[in-house]
Design a protein around this motif. Structure first.
Motif, PDB file in Angstrom:
ATOM      1  N   PHE A   1       0.879  -1.342   0.124  1.00  0.00           N
ATOM      2  CA  PHE A   1       0.025   0.169   0.021  1.00  0.00           C
ATOM      3  C   PHE A   1       1.032   1.335  -0.082  1.00  0.00           C
ATOM      4  CE2 PHE A   1      -3.468  -2.490   2.624  1.00  0.00           C
ATOM      5  CZ  PHE A   1      -3.769  -3.061   1.366  1.00  0.00           C
TER       6      PHE A   1
ATOM      7  N   GLU B   1      -0.428  -0.873  -4.603  1.00  0.00           N
ATOM      8  CA  GLU B   1      -1.553  -0.293  -4.699  1.00  0.00           C
ATOM      9  C   GLU B   1      -1.858   1.022  -4.000  1.00  0.00           C
ATOM     10  OE1 GLU B   1      -4.367  -3.073  -2.846  1.00  0.00           O
ATOM     11  OE2 GLU B   1      -3.726  -4.918  -4.072  1.00  0.00           O
TER      12      GLU B   1
ATOM     13  N   ARG C   1      -2.838   4.039  -1.719  1.00  0.00           N
ATOM     14  CA  ARG C   1      -3.747   4.413  -0.735  1.00  0.00           C
ATOM     15  C   ARG C   1      -3.342   5.905  -0.053  1.00  0.00           C
ATOM     16  NH1 ARG C   1      -5.525   0.074  -1.861  1.00  0.00           N
ATOM     17  NH2 ARG C   1      -6.318  -1.531  -0.573  1.00  0.00           N
TER      18      ARG C   1
ATOM     19  N   ALA D   1      -2.648   4.507   4.188  1.00  0.00           N
ATOM     20  CA  ALA D   1      -1.907   3.169   3.879  1.00  0.00           C
ATOM     21  C   ALA D   1      -1.571   2.287   4.968  1.00  0.00           C
ATOM     22  CB  ALA D   1      -0.385   3.301   2.968  1.00  0.00           C
TER      23      ALA D   1
ATOM     24  N   ALA E   1      -5.054   0.691   6.543  1.00  0.00           N
ATOM     25  CA  ALA E   1      -5.470   0.073   5.918  1.00  0.00           C
ATOM     26  C   ALA E   1      -4.562  -1.600   6.145  1.00  0.00           C
ATOM     27  CB  ALA E   1      -4.988  -0.056   4.195  1.00  0.00           C
TER      28      ALA E   1
END
Length: 325
Positions: free
Chosen positions: A41, A70, A72, A80, A83
């Protein structure tokens, strides 16, 4: 009387091994890990995350699995990390940990996470090269010009940063406290938004990491100062904050962490793979292009750094009365 605490000498270790006695085990690589793609993330918008992608491309072959980034971005660089709380602690999901992760929870009425207890720290990689930039056609030719204009027009001179509670925002607040000036702070989501706002004239300056590098070299932006310990070779005319009389250095070391409770063997696999990638020539060349230093810390040292940094950040939050409602 001798201390009753036992010390294992080399002879004792050999004797124990010969006799089949069990010895304290160091973390060993976890067999079968990883068995699917590893996700990272990323804490910022896609532009500033390019180095993370460089690392991912280098680490994937070492792990034998793809490493997928990914985005975030949000929550002042902490989305991030937050998450990770809903992810299993199996090592297949990691997060980029910028400096704001250690600061932001103490700016909120209720802490959304504990930066010490809620993560498994894997490796610290590098730090940012911060500075303050203006457009090339700005009337502020130097830091002294920018500061003088700020004092003449309280609350009128604006600067952008990647968000409330980020390193850029905190350092500018520290300078404002020292100089008794008031700036208009404009938080944005990342480097591309900041650059667009500055070039369009929406804001007067940008305080952030070296996303401005190519535009400074191209002559579209002017670098008024840098926040590194020494001047940067590519920008010899840009003074450090220390040159300007401020006892401030900001590099904001960042690295990778996973959810709390990860297996030490998994941590070792990830640490070793990312350390090898960090010192790969492609990685070092990319960091050099960003004027970012290698700031390597192993898992134990990075965890210790987190504990120490939290104490420092709590003090800064209280002194500057930083708040996020």
């Amino acid at each position: 009387m001798k201390n009753s605490r036992t010390t294992l000498t080399r002879r004792a270790v050999l004797a124990a091994a010969a006799g089949g006695l069990a010895l304290p085990a160091l973390a060993q690589p976890r067999a079968g890990f990883p068995n699917r793609p590893v996700r990272i993330f990323a804490a910022w918008a896609p532009g500033p995350n390019v180095y993370t992608r460089v690392l991912a491309d280098l680490v994937g072959p070492k792990l034998g699995q793809p490493v997928v980034i990914e985005n975030r971005a949000g929550a002042n660089g902490t989305l991030a990390a937050r998450a990770l709380s809903s992810e299993p602690a199996d090592g297949h999901t990691l997060a980029q940990i910028p400096g704001s992760v250690f600061r932001v929870p103490y700016m909120m009425p209720r802490m959304p996470y504990d930066p010490v207890e809620d993560f498994t720290y894997i490796i610290c990689l590098t730090g940012y090269t911060f500075g303050l930039v203006v457009r090339a056609d700005s009337p502020h030719r130097t830091w002294a010009d920018f500061l003088a204009a700020s004092k003449r027009q309280p609350g009128r001179i604006s600067y952008g940063s990647p968000g409330v509670g980020t390193e850029s925002h905190v350092v500018m607040d520290r300078i404002a406290e020292i100089e008794k000036v008031e700036w208009l702070h404009a938080p944005y989501r990342g480097g591309s938004e900041l650059t667009s706002a500055l070039l369009s004239g929406t804001i007067d300056a940008v305080a952030t990491a070296s996303h401005w590098s190519s535009l400074v070299l191209d002559g579209r932006l002017r670098l008024l100062n840098v926040w590194t310990p020494q001047r940067i070779a590519r920008y010899p005319d840009a003074p450090t904050l220390k040159d300007l009389g401020y006892d401030i250095v900001a590099t904001s070391p960042y690295g990778l962490a996973g959810p709390k409770g990860m297996d030490p063997g998994v941590v070792k696999v990830l640490h070793d793979a990312f350390k090898e990638a960090l010192y790969h020539p492609d990685s070092l060349a990319y960091l050099q292009g960003l004027d970012q230093p290698v700031m390597y810390m192993d898992s134990a040292a990075y965890g210790d750094f987190a504990r120490q940094q939290v104490v420092k950040e709590q003090a800064i939050v209280q002194r500057l009365n930083l708040r996020i409602e």
